[in-house]
Design a protein around this motif. Structure first.
Motif, PDB file in Angstrom:
ATOM      1  N   LEU A   1      52.379  34.037  28.482  1.00  0.00           N
ATOM      2  CA  LEU A   1      52.602  32.420  28.114  1.00  0.00           C
ATOM      3  C   LEU A   1      52.882  31.939  27.091  1.00  0.00           C
ATOM      4  CD1 LEU A   1      48.483  31.776  29.228  1.00  0.00           C
ATOM      5  CD2 LEU A   1      50.606  32.463  30.645  1.00  0.00           C
ATOM      6  N   GLY A   2      54.021  31.039  27.408  1.00  0.00           N
ATOM      7  CA  GLY A   2      54.747  30.180  26.059  1.00  0.00           C
ATOM      8  C   GLY A   2      53.459  28.977  25.896  1.00  0.00           C
ATOM      9  N   ILE A   3      52.886  29.325  24.822  1.00  0.00           N
ATOM     10  CA  ILE A   3      51.839  27.877  24.651  1.00  0.00           C
ATOM     11  C   ILE A   3      52.510  26.799  23.636  1.00  0.00           C
ATOM     12  CG2 ILE A   3      49.295  27.606  24.441  1.00  0.00           C
ATOM     13  CD1 ILE A   3      48.836  30.297  25.294  1.00  0.00           C
ATOM     14  N   VAL A   4      52.235  25.437  24.188  1.00  0.00           N
ATOM     15  CA  VAL A   4      52.689  24.582  23.009  1.00  0.00           C
ATOM     16  C   VAL A   4      51.254  23.551  22.668  1.00  0.00           C
ATOM     17  CG1 VAL A   4      53.975  22.702  21.905  1.00  0.00           C
ATOM     18  CG2 VAL A   4      54.791  24.906  23.075  1.00  0.00           C
ATOM     19  N   PRO A   5      49.851  23.526  22.102  1.00  0.00           N
ATOM     20  CA  PRO A   5      48.950  23.101  21.671  1.00  0.00           C
ATOM     21  C   PRO A   5      48.921  21.072  20.747  1.00  0.00           C
ATOM     22  CG  PRO A   5      49.107  24.746  20.213  1.00  0.00           C
ATOM     23  CD  PRO A   5      50.305  25.241  20.986  1.00  0.00           C
ATOM     24  N   GLN A   6      48.070  20.491  21.073  1.00  0.00           N
ATOM     25  CA  GLN A   6      48.312  19.701  20.125  1.00  0.00           C
ATOM     26  C   GLN A   6      48.168  19.824  18.996  1.00  0.00           C
ATOM     27  OE1 GLN A   6      46.148  16.278  21.519  1.00  0.00           O
ATOM     28  NE2 GLN A   6      46.385  16.016  23.707  1.00  0.00           N
ATOM     29  N   ARG A   7      47.993  20.951  19.072  1.00  0.00           N
ATOM     30  CA  ARG A   7      47.667  21.047  17.025  1.00  0.00           C
ATOM     31  C   ARG A   7      48.156  22.456  17.061  1.00  0.00           C
ATOM     32  NH1 ARG A   7      41.480  20.666  14.586  1.00  0.00           N
ATOM     33  NH2 ARG A   7      43.145  20.237  13.293  1.00  0.00           N
ATOM     34  N   TYR A   8      48.933  22.381  15.723  1.00  0.00           N
ATOM     35  CA  TYR A   8      48.891  24.035  15.598  1.00  0.00           C
ATOM     36  C   TYR A   8      50.185  24.509  16.232  1.00  0.00           C
ATOM     37  CZ  TYR A   8      44.354  23.161  13.172  1.00  0.00           C
ATOM     38  OH  TYR A   8      43.338  23.017  12.256  1.00  0.00           O
ATOM     39  N   ALA A   9      50.822  23.321  16.932  1.00  0.00           N
ATOM     40  CA  ALA A   9      51.848  24.011  17.839  1.00  0.00           C
ATOM     41  C   ALA A   9      53.406  24.746  16.721  1.00  0.00           C
ATOM     42  CB  ALA A   9      52.496  23.204  18.518  1.00  0.00           C
ATOM     43  N   VAL A  10      52.793  24.202  15.293  1.00  0.00           N
ATOM     44  CA  VAL A  10      54.217  24.612  15.031  1.00  0.00           C
ATOM     45  C   VAL A  10      53.084  25.021  13.124  1.00  0.00           C
ATOM     46  CG1 VAL A  10      56.524  22.842  15.565  1.00  0.00           C
ATOM     47  CG2 VAL A  10      54.801  22.790  14.123  1.00  0.00           C
ATOM     48  N   GLN A  11      54.362  25.817  12.421  1.00  0.00           N
ATOM     49  CA  GLN A  11      53.763  25.808  10.969  1.00  0.00           C
ATOM     50  C   GLN A  11      54.648  24.751  10.046  1.00  0.00           C
ATOM     51  OE1 GLN A  11      51.368  28.192   9.410  1.00  0.00           O
ATOM     52  NE2 GLN A  11      50.879  28.802  12.016  1.00  0.00           N
TER      53      GLN A  11
ATOM     54  N   VAL B   1      60.283  29.827  14.179  1.00  0.00           N
ATOM     55  CA  VAL B   1      60.121  30.423  15.976  1.00  0.00           C
ATOM     56  C   VAL B   1      60.407  32.079  15.374  1.00  0.00           C
ATOM     57  CG1 VAL B   1      62.150  31.430  17.517  1.00  0.00           C
ATOM     58  CG2 VAL B   1      62.207  29.247  16.517  1.00  0.00           C
ATOM     59  N   LEU B   2      60.306  32.425  14.356  1.00  0.00           N
ATOM     60  CA  LEU B   2      60.986  34.122  13.888  1.00  0.00           C
ATOM     61  C   LEU B   2      59.293  34.244  13.871  1.00  0.00           C
ATOM     62  CD1 LEU B   2      63.477  33.531  11.358  1.00  0.00           C
ATOM     63  CD2 LEU B   2      62.997  35.477  13.037  1.00  0.00           C
ATOM     64  N   TYR B   3      58.346  33.811  13.024  1.00  0.00           N
ATOM     65  CA  TYR B   3      56.827  34.307  13.020  1.00  0.00           C
ATOM     66  C   TYR B   3      56.089  34.281  14.294  1.00  0.00           C
ATOM     67  CZ  TYR B   3      52.275  32.513  12.108  1.00  0.00           C
ATOM     68  OH  TYR B   3      50.850  33.123  11.720  1.00  0.00           O
ATOM     69  N   ALA B   4      56.654  33.289  15.396  1.00  0.00           N
ATOM     70  CA  ALA B   4      55.901  33.975  16.798  1.00  0.00           C
ATOM     71  C   ALA B   4      57.104  34.592  17.303  1.00  0.00           C
ATOM     72  CB  ALA B   4      56.552  32.527  17.635  1.00  0.00           C
TER      73      ALA B   4
END
Length: 246
Positions: A113-123, A132-135
């Motif tokens: 699964l690739g997930i994009v939540p409302q909060r914490y979608a990015v650092q 992207v590297l973090y993920a």
């Protein structure tokens, strides 16, 4: 002009493919129920829908005045069960032939699964490439090319137009933050993308940019993705290939 019409003007040949007969949908909820608090009505009650790669879906979540359930409560419950964070009272959430309740978290959220939540979608303190590297690092996957090269390719794939390094994502326009979040979501080669209100807070061309990007990933990506957007906006929902109303 509706959002769907505006997106059609941006996309080139983005018509949905016919769903071929397959043994299993790419992602499905099979009569999923989530119990309410003690003595309260179920938050989700026998929710049932099936989604396939190559298509963009929207789950339109609305208030239920009769039961007192709000769209927000139902949307959060859906996001929880679809991403494996909330157990179901009955039914099953399936990724092809696998019940996601039986999968290890790293397998589910790092590979499937690739997930994009409302909060914490990015650092926000990291730049786009580092996000992207973090993920990619967290997924524990093996990659055939150097990870920084793949990260830049993925950002280009989603139309990221700002510098990929050196600028914290939190300082970029909201639309660029959303595109970076989508690049993170596809970085682990997950076939299923689940997004919680990805156009929230966006207006005009920015809203079109994000949804058109998702439609392209569904219709013409390599591989094609199964894109599922949870939203409380009927206009956004009607821009998808298929709409489910909960």
């Amino acid at each position: 002009m509706t959002l769907a019409s505006r997106i059609d003007r941006v996309l080139v040949g983005g018509g949905a493919d016919d769903v071929l007969l397959k043994t299993y949908p790419t992602f499905a909820l099979n009569k999923v129920t989530v119990s309410g608090a003690k003595g309260k009505v179920n938050v989700l009650d026998s929710v049932d829908f099936a989604c396939y790669a190559g298509h963009a879906y929207a789950v339109l979540v609305t208030d239920d005045p009769d039961s007192g359930l709000t769209a927000d409560a139902k949307r959060r419950a859906l996001m929880g069960v679809m991403t494996g964070l909330t157990p179901v009272a009955s039914g099953a959430v399936m990724n092809k032939s696998a019940n996601i309740a039986e999968l290890e978290p790293v397998e589910l959220r790092g590979h499937r699964l690739g997930i994009v939540p409302q909060r914490y979608a990015v650092q926000p303190a990291l730049d786009a490439e580092q996000n992207v590297l973090y993920a990619m690092e967290a997924s524990n996957r093996n990659f055939l090319k150097p990870k920084p090269v793949i990260a830049r390719e993925l950002l280009a794939k989603v139309g990221f137009s700002e510098a990929t390094s050196g600028i914290p994502v939190g300082k970029l326009p909201l639309v660029q933050q959303r595109l970076a979040a989508i690049a993170r979501a596809i970085s682990t080669e997950a076939e299923v993308l689940i997004l919680d209100e990805p156009t929230l807070g966006l207006e005009g061309d920015d809203e079109v940019t994000v949804f058109a990007t998702l439609a392209k990933l569904a219709h013409s990506g390599d591989p094609k993705h199964c894109v599922i957007v949870l939203t409380e906006s009927r206009e956004v929902a009607e821009a998808a290939d298929t709409l489910f109303e909960i």
